[in-house]
Motif scaffolding. Structure first.
Motif, PDB file in Angstrom:
ATOM      1  N   TRP A 111      -5.254   5.556  -2.098  1.00  0.00           N
ATOM      2  CA  TRP A 111      -3.989   6.065  -2.602  1.00  0.00           C
ATOM      3  C   TRP A 111      -4.145   6.948  -3.841  1.00  0.00           C
ATOM      4  O   TRP A 111      -3.178   7.496  -4.354  1.00  0.00           O
ATOM      5  N   CYS A 119       1.683   2.270  -3.602  1.00  0.00           N
ATOM      6  CA  CYS A 119       0.591   2.457  -4.539  1.00  0.00           C
ATOM      7  C   CYS A 119       0.547   3.898  -5.030  1.00  0.00           C
ATOM      8  O   CYS A 119       0.701   4.836  -4.261  1.00  0.00           O
ATOM      9  N   SER A 120       0.303   4.037  -6.323  1.00  0.00           N
ATOM     10  CA  SER A 120       0.183   5.358  -6.919  1.00  0.00           C
ATOM     11  C   SER A 120      -0.576   5.193  -8.227  1.00  0.00           C
ATOM     12  O   SER A 120      -0.872   4.077  -8.662  1.00  0.00           O
ATOM     13  N   SER A 169       0.822  -1.203   0.000  1.00  0.00           N
ATOM     14  CA  SER A 169       0.000   0.000   0.000  1.00  0.00           C
ATOM     15  C   SER A 169       0.856   1.253   0.000  1.00  0.00           C
ATOM     16  O   SER A 169       0.460   2.284  -0.523  1.00  0.00           O
ATOM     17  N   GLN A 170       2.090   1.185   0.602  1.00  0.00           N
ATOM     18  CA  GLN A 170       2.960   2.349   0.632  1.00  0.00           C
ATOM     19  C   GLN A 170       3.484   2.702  -0.754  1.00  0.00           C
ATOM     20  O   GLN A 170       3.860   3.833  -1.008  1.00  0.00           O
TER      21      GLN A 170
END
Length: 248
Positions: A72, A25-26, A22-23
């Motif tokens: 995100w 994700c973009s 999740s960190q």
């Protein structure tokens, strides 16, 4: 209130990269959306209520481009009052409802041919389910509220109007889907008549205005298509959702 349950659902179809945290994700590295509790999910928090008083309700709806954050992913969408969905209108049979539709969008405004996607920054208002006139200043879908203009709708609600849950959205030919899928929509609640001789007591015991704690309000609305190959025509629309001035 009989049948007062409408469901709000964010439909997100995404391209998913297996193994991406999740960190990381973009928009260039999309991930599956986690989602939230289906009974609490709303992009702008709980839906705000605008409630009539002494037979009158005045609503200010300001149309503007605002950021909408979905986990995100940050998108820019045309919204009502900066929220998503718009505020809930709550009134009674016999009330008068005035809606000040304020369009803060700007020119240029794409004006393609009649049956093409056009007028992204022009708008109007349409209600679903209300038994009101289709003539100006009521539910006239041919009204154009141009960029940097405003219009006041005045709805005369019949004293015998059925209680129920309805909704409102723009209905300008050429940009209706563009606006609604962007987030310009909201709920309308016509309350039950509190007179027991008109509304059975067993319904009054579980409905507004005295027993609103029984109410669960949800609003179905597909709003995001994120896969370029899902529908051939939808990326054309989605790629223009973030544009503030025109489709070009």
């Amino acid at each position: 209130m009989r049948g007062v349950v409408v469901i709000y659902l964010l439909l997100a179809i995404c391209q998913c990269n297996v193994g991406v945290t999740s960190q990381e994700c973009s928009e260039s590295q999309p991930c599956p959306f986690v989602g939230e509790n289906s009974f609490n999910f709303s992009l702008s928090g709980p839906m705000s209520d605008l409630v009539s008083s002494d037979g009158f309700l005045e609503v200010d709806l300001t149309v503007a481009v605002n950021p909408v954050v979905i986990e995100w992913l940050t998108l820019f969408r045309r919204t009502y009052n900066g929220g998503f969905p718009g505020p809930v209108w709550r009134f009674k049979p016999g009330d008068t409802v005035m809606v000040n539709l304020i369009n803060t969008l700007e020119y240029p405004d794409s004006s393609n041919s009649f049956n093409e996607l056009r007028f992204p920054n022009t708008t109007n208002l349409h209600t679903h389910g209300l038994h009101i006139s289709s003539e100006e200043p009521q539910d006239d879908v041919f009204i154009h509220v141009n960029p940097e203009e405003a219009f006041t709708y005045e709805y005369q609600i019949d004293s015998q109007h059925p209680a129920g849950t309805y909704w409102y959205h723009p209905h300008l030919h050429g940009s209706t889907l563009f606006h609604v899928h962007g987030g310009m929509a909201g709920m309308i609640i016509v309350e039950d008549n509190p007179n027991p001789s008109i509304t059975p007591q067993h319904l009054l015991d579980v409905s507004c205005p005295d027993n609103c704690h029984h109410e669960v309000r949800l609003l179905f609305q597909p709003t995001l298509l994120y896969a370029d190959n899902y529908f051939p025509s939808f990326p054309f629309i989605e790629n223009r959702m973030n544009v503030n001035d025109s489709f070009q």
